[in-house]
Motif scaffolding. Structure first.
Motif, short mmCIF file in Angstrom:
data_model
loop_
_atom_site.label_atom_id
_atom_site.label_comp_id
_atom_site.label_asym_id
_atom_site.label_seq_id
_atom_site.Cartn_x
_atom_site.Cartn_y
_atom_site.Cartn_z
N ASP A 1 -3.46 -3.03 -7.53
CA ASP A 1 -4.91 -3.26 -7.43
C ASP A 1 -5.43 -2.21 -6.46
OD1 ASP A 1 -7.50 -3.99 -6.92
OD2 ASP A 1 -7.05 -6.05 -6.35
N ARG A 2 -6.25 -1.30 -6.95
CA ARG A 2 -6.66 -0.17 -6.15
C ARG A 2 -8.02 -0.36 -5.47
NH1 ARG A 2 -3.62 4.26 -6.83
NH2 ARG A 2 -5.36 5.60 -6.22
N SER A 3 -8.52 -1.57 -5.47
CA SER A 3 -9.88 -1.80 -4.96
C SER A 3 -10.01 -1.57 -3.46
CB SER A 3 -10.33 -3.22 -5.31
OG SER A 3 -9.50 -4.19 -4.70
N THR A 4 -8.90 -1.56 -2.70
CA THR A 4 -9.00 -1.36 -1.26
C THR A 4 -8.70 0.08 -0.84
OG1 THR A 4 -6.68 -1.99 -0.91
CG2 THR A 4 -8.32 -3.75 -0.82
N TYR A 5 -8.58 0.98 -1.79
CA TYR A 5 -8.16 2.35 -1.47
C TYR A 5 -9.33 3.34 -1.41
CZ TYR A 5 -3.47 0.64 -2.75
OH TYR A 5 -2.28 -0.05 -2.83
N ASP A 6 -10.54 2.87 -1.24
CA ASP A 6 -11.70 3.76 -1.28
C ASP A 6 -11.60 4.92 -0.31
OD1 ASP A 6 -12.81 2.15 -3.20
OD2 ASP A 6 -14.22 1.15 -1.85
N TYR A 7 -11.06 4.68 0.88
CA TYR A 7 -11.03 5.71 1.92
C TYR A 7 -9.61 6.18 2.23
CZ TYR A 7 -15.64 3.63 2.59
OH TYR A 7 -16.90 3.14 2.38
N THR A 8 -8.69 5.89 1.33
CA THR A 8 -7.27 6.18 1.58
C THR A 8 -6.72 7.04 0.45
OG1 THR A 8 -7.07 4.00 2.61
CG2 THR A 8 -5.03 5.14 2.07
N ASN A 9 -5.91 8.01 0.83
CA ASN A 9 -5.27 8.89 -0.15
C ASN A 9 -4.05 8.20 -0.73
OD1 ASN A 9 -4.35 11.05 -1.68
ND2 ASN A 9 -3.35 12.03 0.06
N VAL A 10 -4.23 7.58 -1.89
CA VAL A 10 -3.15 6.86 -2.56
C VAL A 10 -2.98 7.44 -3.96
CG1 VAL A 10 -2.32 4.61 -3.36
CG2 VAL A 10 -3.70 4.76 -1.27
N PRO A 11 -1.80 7.92 -4.31
CA PRO A 11 -1.62 8.55 -5.62
C PRO A 11 -1.80 7.54 -6.75
CG PRO A 11 0.51 8.18 -4.58
CD PRO A 11 -0.53 7.84 -3.55
N GLN A 12 -2.25 8.05 -7.89
CA GLN A 12 -2.45 7.20 -9.07
C GLN A 12 -1.69 7.81 -10.25
OE1 GLN A 12 -6.53 6.43 -10.06
NE2 GLN A 12 -6.02 4.80 -11.47
N GLY A 13 -0.72 7.09 -10.75
CA GLY A 13 0.08 7.58 -11.86
C GLY A 13 1.32 8.30 -11.38
N ARG A 14 2.25 8.48 -12.31
CA ARG A 14 3.55 9.02 -11.94
C ARG A 14 3.49 10.46 -11.46
NH1 ARG A 14 8.46 11.22 -13.06
NH2 ARG A 14 10.25 9.87 -12.56
N GLU A 15 2.71 11.30 -12.12
CA GLU A 15 2.66 12.71 -11.72
C GLU A 15 2.05 12.88 -10.34
OE1 GLU A 15 4.12 15.39 -13.08
OE2 GLU A 15 5.05 13.82 -14.30
N THR B 1 2.07 10.65 -8.00
CA THR B 1 3.03 10.10 -7.05
C THR B 1 4.15 11.10 -6.78
OG1 THR B 1 2.54 7.87 -7.84
CG2 THR B 1 4.53 8.15 -6.53
N LYS B 2 4.59 11.77 -7.82
CA LYS B 2 5.64 12.80 -7.65
C LYS B 2 5.16 13.90 -6.72
CE LYS B 2 8.62 15.84 -10.33
NZ LYS B 2 8.34 17.06 -11.05
N ARG B 3 3.92 14.38 -6.94
CA ARG B 3 3.38 15.43 -6.07
C ARG B 3 3.19 14.92 -4.64
NH1 ARG B 3 0.29 16.47 -10.78
NH2 ARG B 3 -1.51 15.38 -9.89
N TYR B 4 2.78 13.68 -4.52
CA TYR B 4 2.59 13.07 -3.21
C TYR B 4 3.89 13.07 -2.41
CZ TYR B 4 1.17 9.36 0.11
OH TYR B 4 0.88 8.62 1.24
N ILE B 5 4.98 12.66 -3.05
CA ILE B 5 6.27 12.64 -2.38
C ILE B 5 6.76 14.05 -2.10
CG2 ILE B 5 8.70 11.98 -2.63
CD1 ILE B 5 7.79 9.49 -4.11
N GLU B 6 6.59 14.96 -3.05
CA GLU B 6 6.98 16.36 -2.82
C GLU B 6 6.28 16.93 -1.60
OE1 GLU B 6 8.00 17.74 -7.43
OE2 GLU B 6 6.00 18.07 -6.58
N GLY B 7 4.99 16.64 -1.46
CA GLY B 7 4.24 17.12 -0.31
C GLY B 7 4.76 16.54 0.99
#
Length: 221
Positions: free
Chosen positions: A32-46, A48-54
């Motif tokens: 549930d992404r409703s609380t992520y308005d001001y937070t950098n949270v990846p969406q989807g597998r690609e 998320t992959k880039r997020y972890i790589e970074g």
């Protein structure tokens, strides 16, 4: 570069982030992404992959120590957090006393100051004891193992939910840094800064332990 560590409590286990966590972290972010308005949270597998790589690239440069958060009861990955802005003081030498200082954090020269951030949790564990214990584990390691003198926490100044959670930890509000960084919603972010210094850690630790021992449910974060 610091050696990856695992921090384990009663509710959560903070494990070193790896590429093996892509699918689990992706699932946590999609609840549930409703609380992520001001937070950098990846969406989807690609993403998320880039997020972890970074995160891992930053770790390789000695700048961060990223974790995934495992919920012990359910054995699920339910979010992520990290140490960042790790800095070793070299003046006055030696710092800390009796330890040779170096240009970058290492196990022999632990960070003098650090930040805890890049934190987000799956909706199902928000406003439970998860964040309280994560912060307790990370603050304890910073102050008791590294002998850090300061830990910073910061958030988008508009994110009142996050600001309230930080204040409930016992962190001191320092002020707003205006037009600080790009915001997650595409604008320019003002950042609210908080900190805990070593002299304040015993009182903060007592507060966090009492909150966990009372078994607070909703709302607790």
């Amino acid at each position: 570069m610091l050696t990856p560590i695992t921090l384990r409590g009663r509710l959560v286990c903070l494990e070193p982030m790896t590429m093996d966590h892509v699918d689990d972290l992706c699932s946590a972010a999609l609840e549930d992404r409703s609380t992520y308005d001001y937070t950098n949270v990846p969406q989807g597998r690609e993403e998320t992959k880039r997020y972890i790589e970074g995160a891992l690239t930053s770790f390789d440069k000695g700048r961060t120590l990223p974790f995934v958060v495992r919920h012990i009861e359910t054995d699920r990955i339910v979010g992520t957090t990290r140490y960042l802005d790790l800095e070793v003081f070299s003046w006055p030498p030696p710092w800390p006393p009796g330890v040779a200082s170096g240009p970058s954090p290492a196990d022999a020269t632990p960070p003098t100051v650090a930040e805890i951030g890049s934190t987000w949790y799956a909706a199902s564990v928000q406003r439970t004891g998860v964040n309280t214990e994560c912060k307790l584990l990370m603050l304890a390691h910073a102050f008791d193992s590294w002998n850090a003198i300061r830990v910073t926490l910061k958030t988008d100044a508009r994110n009142m939910r996050s600001r309230s959670a930080i204040q409930r930890l016992g962190a001191a509000f320092e002020g707003i840094r205006r037009a600080h960084v790009p915001a997650s919603d595409g604008g320019v972010r003002d950042t609210a800064y908080y900190s805990i210094v070593a002299d304040e850690w015993p009182a903060v630790r007592t507060n966090l332990l009492e909150r966990l021992q009372r078994g607070m449910k909703r709302p607790t974060e």
